[in-house]
Scaffold this motif. Structure first.
Motif, PDB file in Angstrom:
ATOM      1  N   ARG A 130       0.826  -1.208   0.000  1.00 29.33           N
ATOM      2  CA  ARG A 130       0.000   0.000   0.000  1.00 29.33           C
ATOM      3  C   ARG A 130       0.862   1.260   0.000  1.00 29.33           C
ATOM      4  N   ARG A 131       2.025   1.197   0.668  1.00 27.40           N
ATOM      5  CA  ARG A 131       2.944   2.350   0.654  1.00 27.40           C
ATOM      6  C   ARG A 131       3.465   2.589  -0.755  1.00 27.40           C
ATOM      7  N   LEU A 132       3.805   1.517  -1.475  1.00 29.14           N
ATOM      8  CA  LEU A 132       4.240   1.666  -2.858  1.00 29.14           C
ATOM      9  C   LEU A 132       3.120   2.231  -3.719  1.00 29.14           C
ATOM     10  N   HIS A 133       1.894   1.806  -3.466  1.00 25.94           N
ATOM     11  CA  HIS A 133       0.756   2.346  -4.213  1.00 25.94           C
ATOM     12  C   HIS A 133       0.640   3.855  -3.990  1.00 25.94           C
ATOM     13  N   ASP A 134       0.998   4.306  -2.797  1.00 28.50           N
ATOM     14  CA  ASP A 134       0.874   5.720  -2.467  1.00 28.50           C
ATOM     15  C   ASP A 134       1.811   6.587  -3.303  1.00 28.50           C
ATOM     16  N   ILE A 135       2.881   6.010  -3.816  1.00 27.10           N
ATOM     17  CA  ILE A 135       3.803   6.772  -4.670  1.00 27.10           C
ATOM     18  C   ILE A 135       3.694   6.312  -6.122  1.00 27.10           C
ATOM     19  N   GLN A 136       2.565   5.722  -6.460  1.00 30.02           N
ATOM     20  CA  GLN A 136       2.234   5.281  -7.827  1.00 30.02           C
ATOM     21  C   GLN A 136       3.140   4.166  -8.343  1.00 30.02           C
ATOM     22  N   LYS A 137       3.489   3.235  -7.471  1.00 28.80           N
ATOM     23  CA  LYS A 137       4.268   2.060  -7.869  1.00 28.80           C
ATOM     24  C   LYS A 137       3.434   0.815  -7.574  1.00 28.80           C
ATOM     25  N   SER A 138       3.652  -0.209  -8.347  1.00 30.79           N
ATOM     26  CA  SER A 138       2.963  -1.477  -8.131  1.00 30.79           C
ATOM     27  C   SER A 138       3.527  -2.174  -6.887  1.00 30.79           C
ATOM     28  N   GLY A 139       2.684  -2.901  -6.202  1.00 29.94           N
ATOM     29  CA  GLY A 139       3.126  -3.683  -5.054  1.00 29.94           C
ATOM     30  C   GLY A 139       4.125  -4.765  -5.430  1.00 29.94           C
ATOM     31  N   TRP A 140       4.124  -5.142  -6.682  1.00 25.39           N
ATOM     32  CA  TRP A 140       5.068  -6.158  -7.157  1.00 25.39           C
ATOM     33  C   TRP A 140       6.516  -5.689  -7.044  1.00 25.39           C
ATOM     34  N   PHE A 141       6.721  -4.387  -6.928  1.00 25.84           N
ATOM     35  CA  PHE A 141       8.077  -3.877  -6.753  1.00 25.84           C
ATOM     36  C   PHE A 141       8.701  -4.330  -5.434  1.00 25.84           C
ATOM     37  N   LEU A 142       7.885  -4.891  -4.520  1.00 25.32           N
ATOM     38  CA  LEU A 142       8.440  -5.456  -3.285  1.00 25.32           C
ATOM     39  C   LEU A 142       9.434  -6.566  -3.593  1.00 25.32           C
ATOM     40  N   LEU A 143       9.291  -7.177  -4.750  1.00 25.93           N
ATOM     41  CA  LEU A 143      10.223  -8.234  -5.141  1.00 25.93           C
ATOM     42  C   LEU A 143      11.647  -7.707  -5.339  1.00 25.93           C
ATOM     43  N   LEU A 144      11.802  -6.394  -5.460  1.00 26.12           N
ATOM     44  CA  LEU A 144      13.149  -5.810  -5.529  1.00 26.12           C
ATOM     45  C   LEU A 144      13.939  -6.126  -4.260  1.00 26.12           C
ATOM     46  N   GLY A 145      13.242  -6.350  -3.164  1.00 29.60           N
ATOM     47  CA  GLY A 145      13.896  -6.692  -1.910  1.00 29.60           C
ATOM     48  C   GLY A 145      14.684  -7.985  -1.987  1.00 29.60           C
ATOM     49  N   LEU A 146      14.416  -8.785  -2.998  1.00 27.16           N
ATOM     50  CA  LEU A 146      15.162 -10.030  -3.180  1.00 27.16           C
ATOM     51  C   LEU A 146      16.542  -9.796  -3.789  1.00 27.16           C
ATOM     52  N   ILE A 147      16.764  -8.605  -4.342  1.00 23.43           N
ATOM     53  CA  ILE A 147      18.076  -8.258  -4.887  1.00 23.43           C
ATOM     54  C   ILE A 147      18.929  -7.740  -3.729  1.00 23.43           C
ATOM     55  N   PRO A 148      20.028  -8.401  -3.435  1.00 26.88           N
ATOM     56  CA  PRO A 148      20.846  -7.989  -2.282  1.00 26.88           C
ATOM     57  C   PRO A 148      21.282  -6.525  -2.369  1.00 26.88           C
ATOM     58  N   ILE A 149      21.200  -5.854  -1.279  1.00 26.67           N
ATOM     59  CA  ILE A 149      21.617  -4.475  -1.032  1.00 26.67           C
ATOM     60  C   ILE A 149      20.896  -3.452  -1.927  1.00 26.67           C
ATOM     61  N   ILE A 150      21.073  -3.523  -3.234  1.00 27.06           N
ATOM     62  CA  ILE A 150      20.499  -2.526  -4.148  1.00 27.06           C
ATOM     63  C   ILE A 150      18.975  -2.492  -4.045  1.00 27.06           C
ATOM     64  N   GLY A 151      18.340  -3.661  -4.028  1.00 25.88           N
ATOM     65  CA  GLY A 151      16.883  -3.722  -3.940  1.00 25.88           C
ATOM     66  C   GLY A 151      16.368  -3.101  -2.658  1.00 25.88           C
ATOM     67  N   SER A 152      17.051  -3.373  -1.546  1.00 26.52           N
ATOM     68  CA  SER A 152      16.637  -2.805  -0.261  1.00 26.52           C
ATOM     69  C   SER A 152      16.807  -1.294  -0.241  1.00 26.52           C
ATOM     70  N   ILE A 153      17.866  -0.802  -0.854  1.00 26.27           N
ATOM     71  CA  ILE A 153      18.101   0.644  -0.905  1.00 26.27           C
ATOM     72  C   ILE A 153      17.007   1.321  -1.725  1.00 26.27           C
ATOM     73  N   ILE A 154      16.657   0.736  -2.852  1.00 25.56           N
ATOM     74  CA  ILE A 154      15.596   1.306  -3.691  1.00 25.56           C
ATOM     75  C   ILE A 154      14.282   1.355  -2.921  1.00 25.56           C
ATOM     76  N   LEU A 155      13.922   0.258  -2.248  1.00 23.35           N
ATOM     77  CA  LEU A 155      12.673   0.225  -1.480  1.00 23.35           C
ATOM     78  C   LEU A 155      12.702   1.225  -0.326  1.00 23.35           C
ATOM     79  N   LEU A 156      13.853   1.399   0.311  1.00 20.95           N
ATOM     80  CA  LEU A 156      13.974   2.378   1.392  1.00 20.95           C
ATOM     81  C   LEU A 156      13.745   3.792   0.864  1.00 20.95           C
ATOM     82  N   VAL A 157      14.368   4.125  -0.253  1.00 20.01           N
ATOM     83  CA  VAL A 157      14.197   5.461  -0.840  1.00 20.01           C
ATOM     84  C   VAL A 157      12.740   5.690  -1.209  1.00 20.01           C
ATOM     85  N   TRP A 158      12.105   4.699  -1.815  1.00 20.63           N
ATOM     86  CA  TRP A 158      10.699   4.840  -2.190  1.00 20.63           C
ATOM     87  C   TRP A 158       9.794   4.967  -0.964  1.00 20.63           C
ATOM     88  N   SER A 159      10.119   4.272   0.123  1.00 22.54           N
ATOM     89  CA  SER A 159       9.268   4.354   1.308  1.00 22.54           C
ATOM     90  C   SER A 159       9.394   5.697   2.014  1.00 22.54           C
TER      91      SER A 159
END
Length: 124
Positions: free
Chosen positions: A65-94
């Protein structure tokens, strides 16, 4: 949104992946999630794991729902599976500010709409 409101909202919307969640709702629930795991882990790892498992679905739901709030799909949570870079992207978006307008995922969360109305003229 207060700490208690955030927890109540996220647990009430236990598996609701539709709609939007404001920054405060997301971050208060993340604080609750960390505390709910950290405190029992001092006593028993099993208890902490059970609590983490019980809160997994609401954690994923509020994150989507937080990703939806910035006009991103919830499927972008799968970026968290990419070590380090994915978590950084999700942190910036949150951390990113909420979209001040209704979007394809739903209307503006009430507290964001109230905050926008309270902003002085010309404020960014």
């Amino acid at each position: 949104m207060t700490f208690q409101d955030s927890i109540a909202t996220c647990l009430r919307k236990y598996a609701t992946f539709e709609g939007r969640a404001s920054r405060s709702e997301f971050w208060w629930f993340m604080l609750f999630f960390v505390l709910a795991i950290a405190i029992p882990s001092m006593i028993s790892d099993i208890a902490a794991n059970i609590i983490a498992l019980a809160l997994l679905v609401p954690n994923l739901a509020v994150s989507a729902r937080r990703l939806h709030d910035i006009q991103k799909s919830g499927w972008f949570l799968l970026l968290g599976l990419i070590p380090i870079i994915g978590s950084i992207i999700l942190l910036v978006w949150s951390i990113k500010k909420s979209d001040p307008n209704d979007n394809e995922y739903g209307p503006v969360p009430a507290e964001v709409a109230q905050g926008a109305m309270a902003a002085p003229p010309g404020a960014v």
